[in-house]
Motif scaffolding. Structure first.
Motif, PDB file in Angstrom:
ATOM      1  N   VAL A 115     -53.393   8.902 -24.945  1.00  0.00           N
ATOM      2  CA  VAL A 115     -54.134   9.410 -26.112  1.00  0.00           C
ATOM      3  C   VAL A 115     -53.224  10.245 -26.970  1.00  0.00           C
ATOM      4  N   ILE A 116     -52.695  11.170 -26.321  1.00  0.00           N
ATOM      5  CA  ILE A 116     -51.595  12.032 -26.837  1.00  0.00           C
ATOM      6  C   ILE A 116     -50.372  11.166 -27.295  1.00  0.00           C
ATOM      7  N   LYS A 117     -49.878  10.302 -26.924  1.00  0.00           N
ATOM      8  CA  LYS A 117     -48.587   9.647 -27.259  1.00  0.00           C
ATOM      9  C   LYS A 117     -49.181   8.568 -28.655  1.00  0.00           C
ATOM     10  N   TYR A 118     -50.337   8.105 -28.303  1.00  0.00           N
ATOM     11  CA  TYR A 118     -50.731   7.040 -29.667  1.00  0.00           C
ATOM     12  C   TYR A 118     -51.165   8.017 -30.762  1.00  0.00           C
ATOM     13  N   GLY A 119     -52.234   9.060 -30.298  1.00  0.00           N
ATOM     14  CA  GLY A 119     -52.840   9.940 -31.509  1.00  0.00           C
ATOM     15  C   GLY A 119     -52.035  10.822 -32.211  1.00  0.00           C
ATOM     16  N   PHE A 120     -50.981  11.504 -31.294  1.00  0.00           N
ATOM     17  CA  PHE A 120     -50.276  12.658 -32.009  1.00  0.00           C
ATOM     18  C   PHE A 120     -48.573  12.113 -32.128  1.00  0.00           C
ATOM     19  N   ASP A 121     -48.514  10.862 -31.491  1.00  0.00           N
ATOM     20  CA  ASP A 121     -46.949  10.500 -31.496  1.00  0.00           C
ATOM     21  C   ASP A 121     -45.872  11.515 -30.696  1.00  0.00           C
ATOM     22  N   PHE A 122     -46.689  12.026 -29.820  1.00  0.00           N
ATOM     23  CA  PHE A 122     -45.653  12.871 -28.691  1.00  0.00           C
ATOM     24  C   PHE A 122     -45.818  12.254 -27.316  1.00  0.00           C
ATOM     25  N   GLU A 123     -44.542  12.120 -26.607  1.00  0.00           N
ATOM     26  CA  GLU A 123     -44.583  11.532 -25.586  1.00  0.00           C
ATOM     27  C   GLU A 123     -44.597  12.652 -24.391  1.00  0.00           C
ATOM     28  N   ILE A 124     -45.546  12.384 -23.404  1.00  0.00           N
ATOM     29  CA  ILE A 124     -45.590  13.333 -22.254  1.00  0.00           C
ATOM     30  C   ILE A 124     -45.111  12.481 -20.963  1.00  0.00           C
ATOM     31  N   SER A 125     -44.305  13.306 -20.252  1.00  0.00           N
ATOM     32  CA  SER A 125     -43.807  12.841 -19.100  1.00  0.00           C
ATOM     33  C   SER A 125     -44.879  12.061 -18.059  1.00  0.00           C
ATOM     34  N   LEU A 126     -44.395  10.753 -17.884  1.00  0.00           N
ATOM     35  CA  LEU A 126     -45.409  10.121 -16.920  1.00  0.00           C
ATOM     36  C   LEU A 126     -44.901  10.349 -15.628  1.00  0.00           C
ATOM     37  N   TYR A 127     -44.055  11.031 -15.376  1.00  0.00           N
ATOM     38  CA  TYR A 127     -43.659  11.259 -13.867  1.00  0.00           C
ATOM     39  C   TYR A 127     -44.243  12.634 -13.228  1.00  0.00           C
ATOM     40  N   THR A 128     -44.149  13.624 -14.407  1.00  0.00           N
ATOM     41  CA  THR A 128     -44.486  14.964 -13.861  1.00  0.00           C
ATOM     42  C   THR A 128     -46.084  15.218 -13.895  1.00  0.00           C
ATOM     43  N   SER A 129     -46.762  14.497 -15.005  1.00  0.00           N
ATOM     44  CA  SER A 129     -48.091  14.805 -15.116  1.00  0.00           C
ATOM     45  C   SER A 129     -48.874  14.430 -13.837  1.00  0.00           C
ATOM     46  N   PRO A 130     -48.782  13.282 -13.108  1.00  0.00           N
ATOM     47  CA  PRO A 130     -49.547  12.958 -12.201  1.00  0.00           C
ATOM     48  C   PRO A 130     -49.206  13.818 -10.767  1.00  0.00           C
ATOM     49  N   GLU A 131     -47.812  14.203 -10.634  1.00  0.00           N
ATOM     50  CA  GLU A 131     -47.590  14.924  -9.425  1.00  0.00           C
ATOM     51  C   GLU A 131     -48.106  16.200  -9.601  1.00  0.00           C
ATOM     52  N   SER A 132     -48.182  16.770 -10.822  1.00  0.00           N
ATOM     53  CA  SER A 132     -48.735  18.126 -10.993  1.00  0.00           C
ATOM     54  C   SER A 132     -50.094  18.137 -10.773  1.00  0.00           C
ATOM     55  N   ALA A 133     -50.820  17.015 -11.269  1.00  0.00           N
ATOM     56  CA  ALA A 133     -52.325  17.128 -11.144  1.00  0.00           C
ATOM     57  C   ALA A 133     -52.797  17.306  -9.662  1.00  0.00           C
ATOM     58  N   ALA A 134     -52.091  16.074  -9.096  1.00  0.00           N
ATOM     59  CA  ALA A 134     -52.157  16.029  -7.338  1.00  0.00           C
ATOM     60  C   ALA A 134     -51.976  17.236  -6.781  1.00  0.00           C
ATOM     61  N   VAL A 157     -50.375  19.299 -18.592  1.00  0.00           N
ATOM     62  CA  VAL A 157     -51.435  18.187 -18.874  1.00  0.00           C
ATOM     63  C   VAL A 157     -51.892  18.055 -17.400  1.00  0.00           C
ATOM     64  N   GLY A 158     -50.979  17.923 -16.372  1.00  0.00           N
ATOM     65  CA  GLY A 158     -51.272  17.717 -15.120  1.00  0.00           C
ATOM     66  C   GLY A 158     -52.052  18.855 -14.336  1.00  0.00           C
ATOM     67  N   ILE A 159     -51.630  20.123 -14.710  1.00  0.00           N
ATOM     68  CA  ILE A 159     -52.385  21.381 -14.055  1.00  0.00           C
ATOM     69  C   ILE A 159     -53.783  21.266 -14.818  1.00  0.00           C
ATOM     70  N   LEU A 160     -53.916  21.028 -16.230  1.00  0.00           N
ATOM     71  CA  LEU A 160     -55.202  21.135 -16.667  1.00  0.00           C
ATOM     72  C   LEU A 160     -56.260  20.115 -16.212  1.00  0.00           C
ATOM     73  N   VAL A 161     -55.731  18.780 -16.097  1.00  0.00           N
ATOM     74  CA  VAL A 161     -56.355  17.808 -15.506  1.00  0.00           C
ATOM     75  C   VAL A 161     -56.779  17.906 -14.149  1.00  0.00           C
ATOM     76  N   GLY A 162     -55.834  18.491 -13.377  1.00  0.00           N
ATOM     77  CA  GLY A 162     -55.984  18.819 -11.935  1.00  0.00           C
ATOM     78  C   GLY A 162     -57.134  19.888 -11.910  1.00  0.00           C
ATOM     79  N   GLY A 163     -57.210  20.826 -12.671  1.00  0.00           N
ATOM     80  CA  GLY A 163     -58.250  21.757 -12.808  1.00  0.00           C
ATOM     81  C   GLY A 163     -59.736  21.008 -12.980  1.00  0.00           C
TER      82      GLY A 163
END
Length: 134
Positions: A54-73, A116-122
């Protein structure tokens, strides 16, 4: 040093799930929380990928696909199983450093992924609690 960075990006990032899932099962089993912990873990990973899209296509900002799921976990497992799971933050830090070092993510992209990972993890924790008391 680049070999250590490559190990963090290409081996440790995918292997983190192979390490975190059995931890969730072993620690979750002692407290009777195996299935809710696994559902929260998997759900948070899927939601980070969706939020990233959503952020990538809606706001044209790339978020690391590697750090977000790990930090959420790590966030989900820390909230469910206790502070010992904060050690998983070392894996996130390694992956973060490796992605930036190799130039595959900028500092901002990797940082946004962690946030994003921390927020989604919460949110995964809230879903976990709702699942327990439903």
């Amino acid at each position: 040093m680049n070999g250590f960075a490559r190990l963090g990006t290409y081996v440790m990032a995918p292997a983190a799930w192979a390490l975190l899932t059995p931890i969730a099962v072993v620690f979750g089993d002692t407290s009777g929380l195996v299935w809710p912990a696994l559902f929260a873990l998997i759900g948070s990973a899927l939601v980070t990928v969706a939020v990233r899209a959503v952020i990538k296509y809606g706001f044209d900002f790339e978020i690391s696909l590697y750090t977000s799921p790990e930090s959420a976990a790590v966030t989900v497992l820390t909230l469910i199983l206790g502070p010992v799971m904060l050690l998983g933050g070392l894996l996130v830090a390694w992956v973060f450093w490796a992605r930036v070092k190799l130039g595959e993510d900028t500092f901002a992209e990797a940082s946004a992924g962690v946030l994003v990972g921390i927020l989604v993890g919460g949110l995964g924790w809230i879903g976990f609690v709702a699942l327990l008391f439903a």
